[in-house]
Design an enzyme around this catalytic site. Structure first.
Site, PDB file in Angstrom:
ATOM      1  N   SER A 152      -3.394 -25.326  40.205  1.00 60.21           N
ATOM      2  CA  SER A 152      -4.569 -24.855  39.464  1.00 60.21           C
ATOM      3  C   SER A 152      -4.918 -25.725  38.264  1.00 60.21           C
ATOM      4  O   SER A 152      -6.028 -25.647  37.749  1.00 60.21           O
ATOM      5  CB  SER A 152      -4.353 -23.412  38.986  1.00 60.21           C
ATOM      6  OG  SER A 152      -3.158 -23.303  38.227  1.00 60.21           O
ATOM      7  N   ASP A 175      -6.791 -19.367  29.351  1.00 64.10           N
ATOM      8  CA  ASP A 175      -6.299 -18.072  29.825  1.00 64.10           C
ATOM      9  C   ASP A 175      -4.798 -18.015  29.576  1.00 64.10           C
ATOM     10  O   ASP A 175      -4.284 -18.718  28.703  1.00 64.10           O
ATOM     11  CB  ASP A 175      -6.679 -17.839  31.296  1.00 64.10           C
ATOM     12  CG  ASP A 175      -6.033 -18.827  32.263  1.00 64.10           C
ATOM     13  OD1 ASP A 175      -5.169 -19.619  31.822  1.00 64.10           O
ATOM     14  OD2 ASP A 175      -6.368 -18.804  33.460  1.00 64.10           O
ATOM     15  N   HIS A 232      -3.570 -21.670  31.752  1.00 63.36           N
ATOM     16  CA  HIS A 232      -4.261 -22.952  31.841  1.00 63.36           C
ATOM     17  C   HIS A 232      -4.838 -23.409  30.503  1.00 63.36           C
ATOM     18  O   HIS A 232      -5.412 -22.614  29.774  1.00 63.36           O
ATOM     19  CB  HIS A 232      -5.382 -22.855  32.878  1.00 63.36           C
ATOM     20  CG  HIS A 232      -4.904 -22.320  34.191  1.00 63.36           C
ATOM     21  ND1 HIS A 232      -5.105 -21.006  34.560  1.00 63.36           N
ATOM     22  CD2 HIS A 232      -4.217 -22.918  35.194  1.00 63.36           C
ATOM     23  CE1 HIS A 232      -4.572 -20.811  35.764  1.00 63.36           C
ATOM     24  NE2 HIS A 232      -4.023 -21.956  36.161  1.00 63.36           N
TER      25      HIS A 232
END
Length: 367
Positions: free
Chosen positions: A40, A321, A324
């Site tokens: 991610s 978040d 990340h």
């Protein structure tokens, strides 16, 4: 503090502009193509098309990205995006899920949120992902298409050997595997030292497959201080970074650096480099005032709640978040990875700029 932040971003913009003026004349990038493998931290939309809980194709993700939410797990650009810009690409490298036509000649992004080196990583909580082995299978498909588009294997070898291959993976093999004993037995089976070696051995096998598919310029990125992510701290239930997680990640990164030495000894006519992200200070000196709290309101998996309003001073936050980094943090790490003159311990044995200039050959293995 506001003045310091503006000064830092102003310096970044000046350096970015200088790079483009020096290397990107007439629209030419430093390397013909960039291939991105990972999770991610690099995913630019591949998970949008699979059944998974690891999605970030909704607001407030992408709040600072030109086209809004795309599947990038940050407010703007990822490190891979910014490195592509520094290399002189005029467009972002497209995700494998929606590559078309001759776009593949400039590279493909295979990264998948929650994916890992191991097949099972992330699948208990995220349901599905594209792990590194499958990313390599997707790359083989792209290589065959490039052979067809360039009119033969010899032309494709020459093209691919000049490209840059960016591999940033392994975080989820800890966060969504080793440190989730309720779902996985790896922490009961292996010590941190043993587990890191298992991961490195598997990664080495995958990278040698990549090398046999004509990859000659590899960028291997070490792990961040995963125990300092807001989600890790929340899950631990007490203030401060989770040092056992940081220690395990450090063992992996040290072994990854050793793998770089091994590859540079054995794989001739090629060059592999290591990026040490933990050598880049994301603190007050760089304008970051909030280190371990997320900018957006987060769900139990660390991703932002949909359609919520994030913090206004995003440039001062390290994390967007619970997992990340913000675009501001990605900016700093990407710039240091590309040009490590200000952070000499951030890259080994050279930075991405110098790697891009490395002259490759075609022989696969030394005798």
């Amino acid at each position: 503090m506001t003045y310091e932040i503006k000064t830092w971003f102003g310096l970044f913009i000046v350096l970015l502009a200088a790079c483009h003026m020096q290397h990107c004349v007439n629209g030419q990038s430093q390397v013909p193509c960039l291939f991105i493998f990972g999770d991610s931290f690099s995913d630019s939309g591949n998970n949008n098309y699979i059944d998974t809980a690891a999605k970030s194709d909704y607001k407030p993700f992408g709040i600072d990205f030109p086209t809004g939410p795309t599947g990038r797990a940050t407010n703007g650009r990822t490190k891979a995006d910014i490195i592509g810009e520094l290399l002189g690409f005029d467009k972002f490298i497209p995700p494998f899920a929606n590559t078309t036509g001759y776009d593949i000649l400039k590279g493909v992004n295979y990264a998948s949120s929650s994916g890992g080196i191991r097949y099972e990583t992330g699948k208990k909580t995220a349901i599905n992902n594209i792990y590194l082995g499958l990313q390599l299978q997707n790359h083989k498909i792209i290589v065959s298409r490039i052979v067809a588009k360039l009119g033969g294997l010899s032309q494709a070898k020459d093209h691919l050997s000049k490209c840059l291959y960016y591999v940033y993976i392994g975080t989820n093999d800890y966060a969504l595997n080793y440190f989730q004993p309720q779902y996985y037995s790896t922490s009961k089976t292996y010590t941190p030292e043993q587990y890191a070696q298992v991961l490195i051995d598997q990664l080495s096998t995958y990278l040698q497959v990549l090398h046999k598919n004509y990859a000659r310029k590899l960028v291997l990125v070490g792990l961040d201080k995963i125990g300092c992510a807001p989600l890790s701290i929340i899950d631990e239930g007490k203030p401060g970074c989770v040092e056992k997680q940081n220690a395990a990640a450090l063992i992996f990164s040290q072994k990854l650096k050793n793998l770089v030495n091994d590859f540079n000894t054995r794989l001739i006519y090629s060059k592999t480099i290591f990026i040490n992200t933990t050598a880049i200070a994301l603190d007050n000196s760089a304008g970051f005032t909030v280190a371990n709290v997320s900018c957006c309101a987060t769900k139990g998996n660390g991703f932002c709640f949909p359609d919520t309003i994030p913090c206004n001073n995003r440039n001062e936050y390290v994390y967007f978040d619970g997992i990340h980094p913000t675009e501001a943090a990605n900016n700093l790490v990407a710039l240091a990875s590309y040009d490590s003159s200000s952070y000499p311990n951030a890259t080994y044995p050279m930075d991405i700029n110098r790697l891009a200039q490395f002259i490759t050959g075609k022989k696969v293995y030394s005798e």
